[in-house]
Design an enzyme around this catalytic site. Structure first.
Site, PDB file in Angstrom:
ATOM      1  N   LYS A  53       0.758  -1.419  -0.257  1.00 46.79           N
ATOM      2  CA  LYS A  53      -0.039  -0.268   0.039  1.00 46.79           C
ATOM      3  C   LYS A  53       0.894   1.368   0.080  1.00 46.79           C
ATOM      4  CE  LYS A  53      -4.289  -1.962   1.705  1.00 46.79           C
ATOM      5  NZ  LYS A  53      -5.319  -2.033   2.673  1.00 46.79           N
ATOM      6  N   LYS A  69      -4.909 -10.398  -4.963  1.00 46.48           N
ATOM      7  CA  LYS A  69      -5.959 -10.513  -4.273  1.00 46.48           C
ATOM      8  C   LYS A  69      -7.275  -9.440  -4.469  1.00 46.48           C
ATOM      9  CE  LYS A  69      -5.833  -7.864  -0.119  1.00 46.48           C
ATOM     10  NZ  LYS A  69      -6.782  -7.918   1.387  1.00 46.48           N
ATOM     11  N   LYS A  74     -10.892  -4.219  -2.356  1.00 43.80           N
ATOM     12  CA  LYS A  74     -11.633  -2.843  -2.564  1.00 43.80           C
ATOM     13  C   LYS A  74     -10.838  -1.795  -3.313  1.00 43.80           C
ATOM     14  CE  LYS A  74     -12.725  -3.662   1.681  1.00 43.80           C
ATOM     15  NZ  LYS A  74     -13.455  -3.856   3.050  1.00 43.80           N
TER      16      LYS A  74
HETATM   17  N1  AQP Z   1      -9.476 -11.364  -1.527  1.00 47.82           N
HETATM   18  C1  AQP Z   1      -9.756 -11.818  -0.423  1.00 47.82           C
HETATM   19  N2  AQP Z   1      -9.444 -13.347  -0.026  1.00 47.82           N
HETATM   20  C2  AQP Z   1     -10.034 -13.786   1.181  1.00 47.82           C
HETATM   21  N3  AQP Z   1     -10.315 -12.951   2.314  1.00 47.82           N
HETATM   22  C3  AQP Z   1     -10.017 -11.587   2.192  1.00 47.82           C
HETATM   23  N4  AQP Z   1     -10.239 -10.480   2.879  1.00 47.82           N
HETATM   24  C4  AQP Z   1     -10.106  -9.556   2.170  1.00 47.82           C
HETATM   25  N5  AQP Z   1      -9.832  -9.691   1.021  1.00 47.82           N
HETATM   26  C5  AQP Z   1      -9.745 -10.970   0.843  1.00 47.82           C
HETATM   27  C6  AQP Z   1     -10.393 -10.715   4.457  1.00 47.82           C
HETATM   28  O1  AQP Z   1     -11.640  -9.895   4.645  1.00 47.82           O
HETATM   29  C7  AQP Z   1     -11.505  -9.286   6.070  1.00 47.82           C
HETATM   30  C8  AQP Z   1     -11.795  -7.731   5.902  1.00 47.82           C
HETATM   31  O2  AQP Z   1     -10.884  -7.138   5.157  1.00 47.82           O
HETATM   32  P1  AQP Z   1     -10.741  -5.453   5.138  1.00 47.82           P
HETATM   33  O3  AQP Z   1     -11.685  -5.044   4.215  1.00 47.82           O
HETATM   34  O4  AQP Z   1     -10.701  -5.033   6.485  1.00 47.82           O
HETATM   35  O5  AQP Z   1      -9.386  -5.447   4.907  1.00 47.82           O
HETATM   36  P2  AQP Z   1      -8.615  -5.856   3.427  1.00 47.82           P
HETATM   37  O6  AQP Z   1      -8.008  -7.157   3.634  1.00 47.82           O
HETATM   38  O7  AQP Z   1      -7.621  -4.789   3.243  1.00 47.82           O
HETATM   39  O8  AQP Z   1      -9.551  -5.640   2.400  1.00 47.82           O
HETATM   40  P3  AQP Z   1      -9.477  -5.084   1.135  1.00 47.82           P
HETATM   41  O9  AQP Z   1     -10.620  -5.482   0.101  1.00 47.82           O
HETATM   42  O10 AQP Z   1      -8.104  -5.544   0.598  1.00 47.82           O
HETATM   43  O11 AQP Z   1      -9.304  -3.595   1.311  1.00 47.82           O
HETATM   44  P4  AQP Z   1      -8.661  -2.670   0.842  1.00 47.82           P
HETATM   45  O12 AQP Z   1      -8.150  -2.896  -0.524  1.00 47.82           O
HETATM   46  O13 AQP Z   1      -9.227  -1.179   1.237  1.00 47.82           O
HETATM   47  O14 AQP Z   1      -7.503  -2.639   1.837  1.00 47.82           O
HETATM   48  C9  AQP Z   1     -10.009  -9.639   6.453  1.00 47.82           C
HETATM   49  O15 AQP Z   1     -10.162 -10.856   7.445  1.00 47.82           O
HETATM   50  C10 AQP Z   1      -9.437  -9.964   5.003  1.00 47.82           C
HETATM   51  O16 AQP Z   1      -8.449 -11.059   5.589  1.00 47.82           O
END
Ligand code: AQP
Length: 334
Positions: free
Chosen positions: A111, A191, A194
């Protein structure tokens, strides 16, 4: 009964990566665990975000989680910013966390490459996460695979704080990884996430699901309809494994290997199955959206319950660290 804590950012929709990697697991665990699920809005501000949209997105995330099966009777559901002790404990933990450990976090490295100037909040993200979990002395953290490194750091922070101030005060929480460890994004870049915009939302309407799936990356060997492919190399096949029946999954693999159909046909079947799978959740979401007061009440009740535990933990933390209690004007005689 062991206690679980997990969080999700209100930085956009609840997507199928979040759902399969985390939220589905939370729903399964809430029956036989003490369960705290937090919409981590303070985490969402560590990247550029839309100020006007934050409030709505927090409510939308609550709607998504409730629609996915989180039951407020069984599970404490609340917003992080409603319980001030999260940021208070995070500050305490910054004083026992080595900067070098934070700099080697994979998510920080990924990030920070996307930020023009790297901000301390992004670096300290896992410290706030440690505070989130340890405030409730949770022993299990059900997360996707991407968060395992952060849970390991959490354990180290607990160990360091305990060693310095009070042995055994904080447990060393364990990550619990569900069956879907890591859902790949539709663009094949990594992965599903968002911030990369490569997602399918669980509450998307069938035509929106189709819009997203239609343009998704498949096995690059299938250049034309006549080229056979390897299903194991295709993310669409991987998604079928979560949303299609066993006979359909076998049929998909066979038709891919023999070029029996085109990728677009395969995507159409997947879209229908995803849309069917989430239909009851879309229905529940539309009911909840008609009574926004109900969602606010659930979050307020959750914050009230969470605050009781958080307050008790912080009284212990302050006391072990030697702070003057707020009710006393003079230091206690030694
Ligand atoms: N692609 C994924 N596969 C499996 N698990 C996932 N998680 C997120 N993406 C995947 C799990 O979802 C939970 C919440 O995630 P989050 O929104 O708090 O943070 P993140 O992991 O940073 O999710 P994003 O979508 O990747 O958000 P951004 O892009 O904003 O950072 C966690 O338990 C995560 O493991």
């Amino acid at each position: 009964m062991s206690r679980i804590f997990s969080g999700i950012q209100p930085s956009g929709e609840l997507h199928i990566g979040n759902y399969l990697g985390a939220a589905k697991n939370w729903v399964d665990l809430q029956d036989d665990h003490e369960c705290f699920i937090c919409i981590v809005d303070y985490h969402a501000i560590t990247q550029a975000y839309d100020i006007e949209a934050l409030e709505r997105r927090t409510v939308d995330m609550a709607v998504g989680l409730l629609s996915a099966g989180i039951d407020p009777e069984k599970c404490v559901l609340f917003a992080q910013s409603h319980v001030a002790e999260h940021t208070e404990l995070a500050w305490v933990f910054t004083t026992v966390t080595p900067i070098g450990e934070l700099e080697r976090m994979i998510q920080f490295k990924d990030k920070s490459r996307r930020q023009e100037s790297v901000l301390a909040g992004l670096l300290n993200y896992p410290v706030l996460q440690a505070a989130d979990v340890l405030l409730y002395k949770a022993d299990l953290v059900p997360v996707g695979e991407d968060q395992v490194q952060h849970v390991e750091l959490m354990r180290e922070i607990a160990r360091k704080w305990n060693a310095r101030y009070a042995r055994g005060f904080f447990p060393e929480p364990q990550a619990q990884i569900g069956a879907a460890k890591r859902i790949q994004g539709l663009d094949g870049r990594g992965k599903m996430s968002k911030s990369l915009g490569n997602t399918v939302g669980i509450l998307d309407e069938p035509d929106e699901i189709w819009e997203r799936i239609r343009s998704a990356k498949t096995d690059p060997a299938r250049v034309t309809r006549k080229d056979p492919g390897t299903p194991e190399k295709c993310n669409i096949y991987a998604l079928h494994q979560h949303f299609s029946s066993l006979p359909v999954i076998d049929d998909v693999a066979e038709k891919c290997r023999t070029a029996g159909w085109g990728c677009i046909d395969c995507k159409r079947v997947l879209t229908d199955n995803i849309a069917d799978y989430f239909a009851p959740m879309r229905q529940r979401a539309s009911e909840l959206r008609q009574s926004p007061g109900q969602v606010s009440d659930i979050l307020a009740a959750g914050a009230a319950k969470a605050s009781v535990v958080a307050n008790e933990t912080m009284i212990g933390v302050r006391s072990h660290m030697g702070f003057l209690p707020a009710t006393q004007t003079q230091p206690a005689e030694r």
